[in-house]
Motif scaffolding. Structure first.
Motif, mmCIF file in Angstrom:
data_model
loop_
_atom_site.group_PDB
_atom_site.id
_atom_site.type_symbol
_atom_site.label_atom_id
_atom_site.label_comp_id
_atom_site.label_asym_id
_atom_site.label_seq_id
_atom_site.Cartn_x
_atom_site.Cartn_y
_atom_site.Cartn_z
ATOM 1 N N PRO A 111 12.548 -0.100 -22.474
ATOM 2 C CA PRO A 111 13.104 1.194 -22.072
ATOM 3 C C PRO A 111 14.612 1.176 -22.161
ATOM 4 N N ALA A 112 15.174 2.359 -22.382
ATOM 5 C CA ALA A 112 16.624 2.459 -22.520
ATOM 6 C C ALA A 112 17.324 2.105 -21.228
ATOM 7 N N ALA A 113 16.790 2.486 -20.085
ATOM 8 C CA ALA A 113 17.395 2.190 -18.793
ATOM 9 C C ALA A 113 16.502 1.212 -18.045
ATOM 10 N N ALA A 114 17.123 0.211 -17.454
ATOM 11 C CA ALA A 114 16.353 -0.797 -16.724
ATOM 12 C C ALA A 114 15.690 -0.166 -15.512
ATOM 13 N N GLU A 115 14.422 -0.530 -15.312
ATOM 14 C CA GLU A 115 13.699 0.004 -14.170
ATOM 15 C C GLU A 115 14.210 -0.653 -12.894
ATOM 16 N N ALA A 116 14.119 0.085 -11.808
ATOM 17 C CA ALA A 116 14.563 -0.445 -10.530
ATOM 18 C C ALA A 116 13.697 -1.633 -10.143
ATOM 19 N N ALA A 117 14.330 -2.651 -9.583
ATOM 20 C CA ALA A 117 13.606 -3.849 -9.181
ATOM 21 C C ALA A 117 12.642 -3.498 -8.051
ATOM 22 N N PRO A 118 11.441 -4.064 -8.065
ATOM 23 C CA PRO A 118 10.488 -3.748 -6.991
ATOM 24 C C PRO A 118 10.966 -4.305 -5.657
ATOM 25 N N LEU A 119 10.579 -3.629 -4.599
ATOM 26 C CA LEU A 119 10.912 -4.079 -3.252
ATOM 27 C C LEU A 119 9.989 -5.237 -2.882
ATOM 28 N N LYS A 120 10.576 -6.352 -2.501
ATOM 29 C CA LYS A 120 9.800 -7.538 -2.140
ATOM 30 C C LYS A 120 9.440 -7.449 -0.669
ATOM 31 N N VAL A 121 8.134 -7.484 -0.405
ATOM 32 C CA VAL A 121 7.606 -7.338 0.954
ATOM 33 C C VAL A 121 6.815 -8.591 1.295
ATOM 34 N N LEU A 122 7.090 -9.136 2.468
ATOM 35 C CA LEU A 122 6.337 -10.285 2.975
ATOM 36 C C LEU A 122 5.367 -9.798 4.040
ATOM 37 N N VAL A 123 4.078 -9.985 3.795
ATOM 38 C CA VAL A 123 3.032 -9.565 4.741
ATOM 39 C C VAL A 123 2.638 -10.781 5.569
ATOM 40 N N ILE A 124 2.794 -10.688 6.879
ATOM 41 C CA ILE A 124 2.375 -11.757 7.792
ATOM 42 C C ILE A 124 1.048 -11.329 8.407
ATOM 43 N N GLU A 125 -0.027 -11.882 7.885
ATOM 44 C CA GLU A 125 -1.385 -11.483 8.264
ATOM 45 C C GLU A 125 -2.296 -12.706 8.128
ATOM 46 N N ASP A 126 -2.986 -13.053 9.215
ATOM 47 C CA ASP A 126 -3.839 -14.241 9.156
ATOM 48 C C ASP A 126 -5.171 -13.977 8.479
ATOM 49 N N ASP A 127 -5.542 -12.728 8.336
ATOM 50 C CA ASP A 127 -6.811 -12.377 7.693
ATOM 51 C C ASP A 127 -6.528 -12.071 6.220
ATOM 52 N N ALA A 128 -7.061 -12.909 5.344
ATOM 53 C CA ALA A 128 -6.802 -12.725 3.926
ATOM 54 C C ALA A 128 -7.354 -11.403 3.413
ATOM 55 N N SER A 129 -8.489 -10.946 3.952
ATOM 56 C CA SER A 129 -9.056 -9.682 3.488
ATOM 57 C C SER A 129 -8.166 -8.504 3.857
ATOM 58 N N ASP A 130 -7.571 -8.551 5.057
ATOM 59 C CA ASP A 130 -6.627 -7.489 5.424
ATOM 60 C C ASP A 130 -5.390 -7.525 4.548
ATOM 61 N N ALA A 131 -4.941 -8.738 4.213
ATOM 62 C CA ALA A 131 -3.797 -8.855 3.319
ATOM 63 C C ALA A 131 -4.099 -8.248 1.955
ATOM 64 N N GLU A 132 -5.344 -8.462 1.453
ATOM 65 C CA GLU A 132 -5.725 -7.859 0.178
ATOM 66 C C GLU A 132 -5.805 -6.348 0.292
ATOM 67 N N LEU A 133 -6.269 -5.851 1.427
ATOM 68 C CA LEU A 133 -6.305 -4.397 1.628
ATOM 69 C C LEU A 133 -4.899 -3.803 1.571
ATOM 70 N N ILE A 134 -3.955 -4.509 2.184
ATOM 71 C CA ILE A 134 -2.571 -4.023 2.163
ATOM 72 C C ILE A 134 -2.042 -3.999 0.735
ATOM 73 N N LYS A 135 -2.297 -5.059 -0.007
ATOM 74 C CA LYS A 135 -1.865 -5.095 -1.398
ATOM 75 C C LYS A 135 -2.456 -3.947 -2.203
ATOM 76 N N ALA A 136 -3.754 -3.711 -2.012
ATOM 77 C CA ALA A 136 -4.408 -2.643 -2.760
ATOM 78 C C ALA A 136 -3.866 -1.270 -2.362
ATOM 79 N N ALA A 137 -3.617 -1.099 -1.056
ATOM 80 C CA ALA A 137 -3.097 0.188 -0.599
ATOM 81 C C ALA A 137 -1.715 0.464 -1.181
ATOM 82 N N VAL A 138 -0.870 -0.556 -1.178
ATOM 83 C CA VAL A 138 0.475 -0.377 -1.716
ATOM 84 C C VAL A 138 0.425 -0.143 -3.222
ATOM 85 N N ALA A 139 -0.461 -0.876 -3.924
ATOM 86 C CA ALA A 139 -0.576 -0.697 -5.361
ATOM 87 C C ALA A 139 -1.057 0.703 -5.702
ATOM 88 N N GLY A 140 -1.958 1.240 -4.897
ATOM 89 C CA GLY A 140 -2.469 2.570 -5.164
ATOM 90 C C GLY A 140 -1.520 3.690 -4.808
#
Length: 545
Positions: free
Chosen positions: A64-93
């Motif tokens: 692209p002619a203009a560089a895309e904005a860098a993604p915001l890096k988010v650290l999720v502190i969650e002991d349940d891996a399934s909840d962490a995956e839900l958060i990832k999917a929600a943010v991706a969607g």
């Protein structure tokens, strides 16, 4: 909520791998758009490039002619891996650009958030700079527990949730009694990072308490969908930036107030009790928002009744010059009370300057006035030192007191100039007179003390009744007159002061009006430091203006 966050009904989500397929589809869509023929435009003239720098061709295909904005890096502190995956999917969607990292406990997160040691080798990974932390207040501080199976049989790693909102993985687990300890520890270890906390439905009050403790926002799990989560994360980052800006502003204001108090107390308090003098001083540093510059002044009366006055100017306008001016003023006062005066004092003061200045090019101009006590029977005459009075006893004393009471006595003073502008003698006829400068010596610090030309002889003065002396630094006479290069000069200052005297102005009003007119002639505030002293014999009690 659906993993895609697009509002589709439960069960209408994409099959496993849909997030990857969606990304591929978006990539293909971009490729198709890029392959469309561009509209015909008139070629513009090429932008000239600096010599030696090759002109950049158009961006290669696929970039692209203009560089895309860098993604915001988010650290999720969650002991349940399934909840962490839900958060990832929600943010991706949500369609927002995020880079999600997972920490299974607070201890793990602290390791990820810790800054790299200063001895990290060049080229080695220095860690991730997270913009925001999403903290589940129920997450433990130690190792994670195994994630329980879901009612529909899906386990950790599946990106298709059972319903349209983030589910609470630990049903009935509840929050610990000390639910904010982890947040406090996180804020202590990563004070510059924005924090959003997650609670269950029963922890809304805990979420509000977390915001009060320092978090930027809180979310309730079963009420959170992808767009809401994305907005909360973005909002938390911006609020943290605003909070940091406000904090730095408050710190700067407090620091400025402290500096102002410090500079204000570094200005001298004249010690002229019993001198019978009116003393008016004005001080304006050339630096913006500063209260202290390189100019300095002081006035003291010693036990023998002698009045010592000094005004000086350190070359330059920065804080180093201001500090040097304060050092010279304090040294001058100390030397005066130690009994030094005249050339001996100035020589010692030059030694102080040579040891305190930051470079050999720094020098200081100085004007020192020593007014001898009037009741001394051996007052110097205009040509030298007179012999002691022949008359002794009560008759001579009564005659001296009577003459002084009538105001007919002539006072004597010694003037020492070290490269400084000469004072103005203001007479009762409103005709200011520049004192002679034939005995002026070099500025302090220009010549070594052992140089035969580094001498500051005294200029004897006669001060008639009603005398007034105006001492000033060169900032007052170096102002311009109009838009040209012409300077006011000492003669111009004498004429200006005479006009204001003729208008009936005295003391503080005289000095203030003179400075105001000099600034008006200059077309604005003076760029150099300005110090002005007006000293006059006053039979009434001491007046400081």
């Amino acid at each position: 909520m659906p993993a895609t966050g697009d509002g589709r009904a439960p069960g209408a989500g994409d099959p496993p791998g849909a997030l990857t397929g969606a990304r591929d589809g978006r990539a293909r869509s971009r490729t198709v758009r890029e392959e469309r023929p561009a509209p015909t435009t008139v070629a513009a003239a090429p932008i000239p490039h600096p010599r030696g720098t090759p002109a950049q061709d158009s961006a290669p295909a696929g970039r692209p002619a203009a560089a895309e904005a860098a993604p915001l890096k988010v650290l999720v502190i969650e002991d349940d891996a399934s909840d962490a995956e839900l958060i990832k999917a929600a943010v991706a969607g949500s369609g927002a650009s995020f880079e999600i990292h997972w920490a299974h406990s607070l201890d793990h997160a602290v390791d990820l958030l810790a800054p790299p040691p200063p001895w990290t080798r060049r080229g080695r990974t220095r860690g991730t700079d997270f913009g925001c932390v999403l903290l589940d207040l129920a997450a433990p501080t130690g190792r994670p527990a195994l994630a329980p199976a879901r009612p529909d049989g899906t386990g950790p790693g599946h990106d298709r949730p059972e319903h349209g909102h983030l589910a609470t993985a630990r049903a009935g687990a509840g929050e610990s009694a000390d639910g904010l300890d982890g947040l406090r520890e996180l804020l202590r270890r990563a004070p510059q990072t924005a924090v959003v906390v997650l609670t269950d439905a029963a922890g809304a009050e805990l979420g509000a308490a977390a915001v009060a403790a320092g978090a930027q926002d809180f979310l309730i799990k079963h009420e959170t969908n992808g767009p809401l989560l994305a907005r909360a994360l973005r909002y938390a980052v911006e609020r943290k930036r605003a909070d940091e800006s406000q904090r730095r502003l408050v710190e700067a204001e407090l620091r400025g107030q402290e500096n102002a108090r410090l500079q204000r107390h570094l200005l001298p308090t004249p010690l002229l009790d019993g001198a019978g003098l009116a003393f008016t001083r004005r001080y304006r540093p050339g630096r913006r928002r500063a209260l202290l510059g390189g100019d300095f002044y002081d006035a003291v009366r010693t036990d023998d009744g002698t009045v010592h006055v000094v005004i000086g100017d350190v070359c330059g306008h920065g804080p180093d010059e201001a500090a040097l001016g304060v050092a010279l003023r304090i040294a001058w006062r100390t030397l005066v009370f130690a009994g030094l005066t005249g050339e001996e004092l100035l020589t010692t003061l030059q030694h102080v300057l040579e040891h305190e200045r930051r470079s050999d090019e720094i020098f200081a101009t100085l004007c020192m006035l020593v007014i001898e006590p009037g009741d001394d029977p051996s007052v110097p005459t205009a040509t030298g030192t007179a012999s002691p009075s022949a008359g002794t006893g009560t008759g001579a004393d009564r005659g001296t007191k009577a003459a002084r009471a009538a105001g007919a006595g002539v006072e004597h003073a010694r003037l020492y100039l070290a490269g400084h502008p000469v004072p103005l003698l203001l007479g009762p006829d409103h005709t200011p007179e520049l004192l002679p400068a034939g005995q002026a010596g070099p500025a302090l610090g220009l010549l070594p003390c052992d140089d035969c030309e580094a001498a500051w002889p005294a200029q004897r003065l006669e001060l008639r009744p009603g005398w007034r002396l105006l001492l000033y630094t060169d900032g007052l006479v170096e102002g311009r007159i109009g838009a040209g290069s012409r300077r006011l000069g000492q003669d111009g200052l004498a004429e200006l002061i005479g006009d204001h005297q003729a208008a009936g102005l005295t003391r503080g009003r005289l000095v203030d009006s003179a400075i105001a007119e000099v600034e008006e002639l200059n077309g604005g505030a003076l760029t150099d430091d300005v110090a002005v002293l007006l000293l006059e014999r006053n039979p009434a009690p001491l007046i400081l203006g």
